[in-house]
Motif scaffolding. Structure first.
Motif, PDB file in Angstrom:
ATOM      1  N   GLY A 226    -110.924 -25.781 -28.247  1.00 53.34           N
ATOM      2  CA  GLY A 226    -109.684 -26.504 -27.974  1.00 53.34           C
ATOM      3  C   GLY A 226    -109.937 -27.978 -27.711  1.00 53.34           C
ATOM      4  O   GLY A 226    -109.217 -28.851 -28.211  1.00 53.34           O
ATOM      5  N   ARG A 227    -110.975 -28.261 -26.920  1.00 56.60           N
ATOM      6  CA  ARG A 227    -111.343 -29.653 -26.652  1.00 56.60           C
ATOM      7  C   ARG A 227    -111.786 -30.354 -27.941  1.00 56.60           C
ATOM      8  O   ARG A 227    -111.418 -31.505 -28.205  1.00 56.60           O
ATOM      9  CB  ARG A 227    -112.466 -29.685 -25.609  1.00 56.60           C
ATOM     10  N   THR A 228    -112.557 -29.641 -28.757  1.00 57.48           N
ATOM     11  CA  THR A 228    -112.997 -30.210 -30.029  1.00 57.48           C
ATOM     12  C   THR A 228    -111.806 -30.508 -30.944  1.00 57.48           C
ATOM     13  O   THR A 228    -111.758 -31.555 -31.608  1.00 57.48           O
ATOM     14  CB  THR A 228    -113.963 -29.245 -30.738  1.00 57.48           C
ATOM     15  N   ALA A 229    -110.839 -29.593 -30.962  1.00 64.03           N
ATOM     16  CA  ALA A 229    -109.659 -29.804 -31.802  1.00 64.03           C
ATOM     17  C   ALA A 229    -108.900 -31.053 -31.379  1.00 64.03           C
ATOM     18  O   ALA A 229    -108.452 -31.842 -32.226  1.00 64.03           O
ATOM     19  CB  ALA A 229    -108.744 -28.576 -31.738  1.00 64.03           C
ATOM     20  N   ALA A 230    -108.739 -31.248 -30.071  1.00 57.13           N
ATOM     21  CA  ALA A 230    -108.016 -32.422 -29.580  1.00 57.13           C
ATOM     22  C   ALA A 230    -108.746 -33.708 -29.955  1.00 57.13           C
ATOM     23  O   ALA A 230    -108.127 -34.690 -30.407  1.00 57.13           O
ATOM     24  CB  ALA A 230    -107.837 -32.320 -28.067  1.00 57.13           C
ATOM     25  N   LEU A 231    -110.073 -33.723 -29.782  1.00 53.53           N
ATOM     26  CA  LEU A 231    -110.847 -34.913 -30.122  1.00 53.53           C
ATOM     27  C   LEU A 231    -110.833 -35.180 -31.626  1.00 53.53           C
ATOM     28  O   LEU A 231    -110.693 -36.321 -32.078  1.00 53.53           O
ATOM     29  CB  LEU A 231    -112.284 -34.758 -29.631  1.00 53.53           C
ATOM     30  N   ALA A 232    -110.997 -34.119 -32.415  1.00 51.41           N
ATOM     31  CA  ALA A 232    -111.016 -34.283 -33.874  1.00 51.41           C
ATOM     32  C   ALA A 232    -109.666 -34.757 -34.398  1.00 51.41           C
ATOM     33  O   ALA A 232    -109.604 -35.569 -35.328  1.00 51.41           O
ATOM     34  CB  ALA A 232    -111.411 -32.964 -34.533  1.00 51.41           C
ATOM     35  N   LYS A 233    -108.583 -34.264 -33.793  1.00 54.23           N
ATOM     36  CA  LYS A 233    -107.252 -34.702 -34.210  1.00 54.23           C
ATOM     37  C   LYS A 233    -107.090 -36.198 -34.001  1.00 54.23           C
ATOM     38  O   LYS A 233    -106.638 -36.922 -34.902  1.00 54.23           O
ATOM     39  CB  LYS A 233    -106.190 -33.941 -33.429  1.00 54.23           C
ATOM     40  N   ASP A 234    -107.494 -36.683 -32.817  1.00 57.11           N
ATOM     41  CA  ASP A 234    -107.401 -38.121 -32.550  1.00 57.11           C
ATOM     42  C   ASP A 234    -108.304 -38.917 -33.481  1.00 57.11           C
ATOM     43  O   ASP A 234    -107.932 -39.989 -33.978  1.00 57.11           O
ATOM     44  CB  ASP A 234    -107.789 -38.404 -31.091  1.00 57.11           C
ATOM     45  N   PHE A 235    -109.495 -38.401 -33.727  1.00 55.45           N
ATOM     46  CA  PHE A 235    -110.432 -39.110 -34.593  1.00 55.45           C
ATOM     47  C   PHE A 235    -109.906 -39.210 -36.023  1.00 55.45           C
ATOM     48  O   PHE A 235    -110.013 -40.254 -36.675  1.00 55.45           O
ATOM     49  CB  PHE A 235    -111.785 -38.393 -34.567  1.00 55.45           C
ATOM     50  N   LEU A 236    -109.317 -38.111 -36.499  1.00 49.96           N
ATOM     51  CA  LEU A 236    -108.763 -38.124 -37.849  1.00 49.96           C
ATOM     52  C   LEU A 236    -107.576 -39.067 -37.969  1.00 49.96           C
ATOM     53  O   LEU A 236    -107.334 -39.648 -39.034  1.00 49.96           O
ATOM     54  CB  LEU A 236    -108.345 -36.701 -38.252  1.00 49.96           C
ATOM     55  N   GLN A 237    -106.823 -39.217 -36.882  1.00 46.13           N
ATOM     56  CA  GLN A 237    -105.633 -40.074 -36.926  1.00 46.13           C
ATOM     57  C   GLN A 237    -105.971 -41.553 -36.860  1.00 46.13           C
ATOM     58  O   GLN A 237    -105.399 -42.361 -37.593  1.00 46.13           O
ATOM     59  CB  GLN A 237    -104.697 -39.708 -35.772  1.00 46.13           C
ATOM     60  N   ASP A 238    -106.910 -41.920 -35.967  1.00 46.06           N
ATOM     61  CA  ASP A 238    -107.150 -43.362 -35.788  1.00 46.06           C
ATOM     62  C   ASP A 238    -108.616 -43.737 -35.636  1.00 46.06           C
ATOM     63  O   ASP A 238    -108.939 -44.871 -35.284  1.00 46.06           O
ATOM     64  CB  ASP A 238    -106.360 -43.890 -34.586  1.00 46.06           C
ATOM     65  N   GLY A 239    -109.517 -42.791 -35.901  1.00 48.44           N
ATOM     66  CA  GLY A 239    -110.938 -43.106 -35.833  1.00 48.44           C
ATOM     67  C   GLY A 239    -111.427 -43.423 -34.435  1.00 48.44           C
ATOM     68  O   GLY A 239    -112.460 -44.088 -34.279  1.00 48.44           O
ATOM     69  N   ALA A 240    -110.726 -42.947 -33.406  1.00 45.15           N
ATOM     70  CA  ALA A 240    -111.079 -43.269 -32.023  1.00 45.15           C
ATOM     71  C   ALA A 240    -112.462 -42.739 -31.670  1.00 45.15           C
ATOM     72  O   ALA A 240    -112.764 -41.562 -31.866  1.00 45.15           O
ATOM     73  CB  ALA A 240    -110.046 -42.676 -31.074  1.00 45.15           C
ATOM     74  N   SER A 241    -113.310 -43.610 -31.164  1.00 44.17           N
ATOM     75  CA  SER A 241    -114.671 -43.242 -30.797  1.00 44.17           C
ATOM     76  C   SER A 241    -114.826 -42.940 -29.315  1.00 44.17           C
ATOM     77  O   SER A 241    -115.537 -42.003 -28.922  1.00 44.17           O
ATOM     78  CB  SER A 241    -115.643 -44.374 -31.162  1.00 44.17           C
ATOM     79  N   GLU A 242    -114.149 -43.737 -28.470  1.00 47.54           N
ATOM     80  CA  GLU A 242    -114.370 -43.647 -27.032  1.00 47.54           C
ATOM     81  C   GLU A 242    -114.074 -42.270 -26.433  1.00 47.54           C
ATOM     82  O   GLU A 242    -114.832 -41.799 -25.564  1.00 47.54           O
ATOM     83  CB  GLU A 242    -113.549 -44.722 -26.302  1.00 47.54           C
ATOM     84  N   PRO A 243    -113.000 -41.576 -26.851  1.00 44.11           N
ATOM     85  CA  PRO A 243    -112.711 -40.290 -26.203  1.00 44.11           C
ATOM     86  C   PRO A 243    -113.833 -39.271 -26.346  1.00 44.11           C
ATOM     87  O   PRO A 243    -113.985 -38.392 -25.491  1.00 44.11           O
ATOM     88  CB  PRO A 243    -111.439 -39.815 -26.921  1.00 44.11           C
ATOM     89  N   MET A 244    -114.627 -39.385 -27.412  1.00 50.21           N
ATOM     90  CA  MET A 244    -115.697 -38.395 -27.615  1.00 50.21           C
ATOM     91  C   MET A 244    -116.791 -38.511 -26.567  1.00 50.21           C
ATOM     92  O   MET A 244    -117.566 -37.572 -26.356  1.00 50.21           O
ATOM     93  CB  MET A 244    -116.284 -38.533 -29.016  1.00 50.21           C
ATOM     94  N   GLY A 245    -116.871 -39.633 -25.882  1.00 49.38           N
ATOM     95  CA  GLY A 245    -117.872 -39.795 -24.842  1.00 49.38           C
ATOM     96  C   GLY A 245    -117.435 -39.308 -23.485  1.00 49.38           C
ATOM     97  O   GLY A 245    -118.258 -39.190 -22.566  1.00 49.38           O
ATOM     98  N   ASP A 246    -116.159 -38.984 -23.342  1.00 50.22           N
ATOM     99  CA  ASP A 246    -115.619 -38.574 -22.042  1.00 50.22           C
ATOM    100  C   ASP A 246    -116.108 -37.177 -21.686  1.00 50.22           C
ATOM    101  O   ASP A 246    -115.692 -36.175 -22.275  1.00 50.22           O
ATOM    102  CB  ASP A 246    -114.092 -38.610 -22.093  1.00 50.22           C
ATOM    103  N   GLY A 247    -117.001 -37.077 -20.718  1.00 51.08           N
ATOM    104  CA  GLY A 247    -117.528 -35.791 -20.282  1.00 51.08           C
ATOM    105  C   GLY A 247    -118.592 -35.203 -21.175  1.00 51.08           C
ATOM    106  O   GLY A 247    -119.052 -34.072 -20.941  1.00 51.08           O
ATOM    107  N   ALA A 248    -118.999 -35.930 -22.213  1.00 49.74           N
ATOM    108  CA  ALA A 248    -119.956 -35.389 -23.168  1.00 49.74           C
ATOM    109  C   ALA A 248    -121.377 -35.429 -22.620  1.00 49.74           C
ATOM    110  O   ALA A 248    -121.745 -36.322 -21.853  1.00 49.74           O
ATOM    111  CB  ALA A 248    -119.894 -36.177 -24.472  1.00 49.74           C
ATOM    112  N   LEU A 249    -122.184 -34.447 -23.018  1.00 43.65           N
ATOM    113  CA  LEU A 249    -123.617 -34.520 -22.775  1.00 43.65           C
ATOM    114  C   LEU A 249    -124.230 -35.414 -23.840  1.00 43.65           C
ATOM    115  O   LEU A 249    -123.820 -35.388 -25.000  1.00 43.65           O
ATOM    116  CB  LEU A 249    -124.241 -33.128 -22.841  1.00 43.65           C
ATOM    117  N   SER A 250    -125.212 -36.186 -23.452  1.00 43.34           N
ATOM    118  CA  SER A 250    -125.851 -37.096 -24.406  1.00 43.34           C
ATOM    119  C   SER A 250    -126.736 -36.325 -25.381  1.00 43.34           C
ATOM    120  O   SER A 250    -127.098 -35.162 -25.142  1.00 43.34           O
ATOM    121  CB  SER A 250    -126.700 -38.125 -23.664  1.00 43.34           C
ATOM    122  N   TRP A 251    -127.119 -37.006 -26.465  1.00 39.85           N
ATOM    123  CA  TRP A 251    -128.045 -36.422 -27.436  1.00 39.85           C
ATOM    124  C   TRP A 251    -129.324 -35.994 -26.730  1.00 39.85           C
ATOM    125  O   TRP A 251    -129.834 -34.890 -26.953  1.00 39.85           O
ATOM    126  CB  TRP A 251    -128.356 -37.453 -28.524  1.00 39.85           C
ATOM    127  N   GLY A 252    -129.839 -36.855 -25.877  1.00 38.37           N
ATOM    128  CA  GLY A 252    -131.075 -36.545 -25.180  1.00 38.37           C
ATOM    129  C   GLY A 252    -130.942 -35.359 -24.257  1.00 38.37           C
ATOM    130  O   GLY A 252    -131.848 -34.517 -24.173  1.00 38.37           O
TER     131      GLY A 252
END
Length: 259
Positions: A226-252
């Motif tokens: 569900g969280r992924t769907a919300a982020l992907a929807k925003d990204f597809l609409q306007d290419g928003a990058s910042e929301p994907m970092g909210d609460g995310a674990l880093s690559w490392g």
């Protein structure tokens, strides 16, 4: 008996349900005493629907992936209905799960007869011996079997059949009321497992009521998607990058979790 059996002897075992190796590694890192799989989440992660249709070889490989990522934390596999109505075939697949490292399984009656599930349990027990914890899932609440006031009695009736066939635990997803829970735990000497569900009492109350295991089921996987769907929807609409970092674990952080 296994370490997984021992976790059911007292207190309340809280089981998070993984849907792939990465989620299992994450749950291990958070201190889970044991990890279960969710059939729905595992099937979705592989591009299949839930409902006893995942090819058995994929189910066995998923078990191996989760066991590897769990790094010694006991793993229980959601075995659905065993992917067959033939007890011998079910037992053969269960043997593969044990060989892949599973210490426990859930197996459900679903829309089938209690006698069919009992035959599957007996075949599994004969094939793998006593080390595997067999959790018999009774679906009278999920399937709306009978009148509400008769379901505890029906679950206890089925539980006795499953225990006689070799089951170690009784899983009754959908049961949420305290009176029904107390009646169920008081009517069986098998550890009772409940599913995280709206209206279910909290962990301390469940332990007081005699519940020995609480599973997240597909809830964590559904929330993650569900969280992924919300982020992907925003990204597809306007290419928003910042929301994907909210609460995310880093690559490392994620990479460090992998065995």
């Amino acid at each position: 008996m296994t370490a997984f059996h021992d976790l059911h002897r007292s207190g309340l075992l809280i089981l998070p349900n993984a849907w792939d190796g990465a989620s299992a590694a994450l749950m291990r890192s958070l201190g889970a005493k044991a990890i279960a799989t969710t059939s729905a989440g595992c099937a979705w992660s592989l591009g299949w629907p839930d409902g006893d249709v995942l090819p058995t070889e994929r189910a066995v490989q998923m078990c191996a992936d989760v066991v590897r990522a769990a790094q010694g934390v006991p793993v229980s596999v959601d075995f659905e209905g065993g992917y067959s109505d033939d007890p011998a075939e079910v037992a053969a697949t269960a043997q593969q799960l044990v060989e892949a490292g599973a210490q426990g399984i859930n197996i459900e009656d679903g829309g089938g007869s209690p006698e069919l599930l009992a035959a599957k349990i007996a075949a599994i027990r004969a094939a793998v011996g006593g080390a595997l914890f067999i959790n018999a899932r009774c679906d009278v609440w999920l399937r709306g079997v009978g009148e509400a006031e008769t379901r505890v009695a029906e679950a206890l009736r089925r539980g006795a059949i499953y225990q006689a066939a070799g089951a170690d635990g009784l899983f009754t997803p959908g049961l949420t009321d305290a009176a029904g829970i107390a009646e169920l735990t008081g009517g069986t000497d098998m550890p009772v497992n409940l599913l995280a569900y709206p209206g279910l009492p909290g962990a301390a109350e469940l332990e007081r009521l005699g519940v020995r295991r609480l599973s997240a089921g597909s809830g964590l996987a559904s929330a993650a998607y569900g969280r992924t769907a919300a982020l992907a929807k925003d990204f597809l609409q306007d290419g928003a990058s910042e929301p994907m970092g909210d609460g995310a674990l880093s690559w490392g952080e994620m990479n460090a979790l992998m065995p």
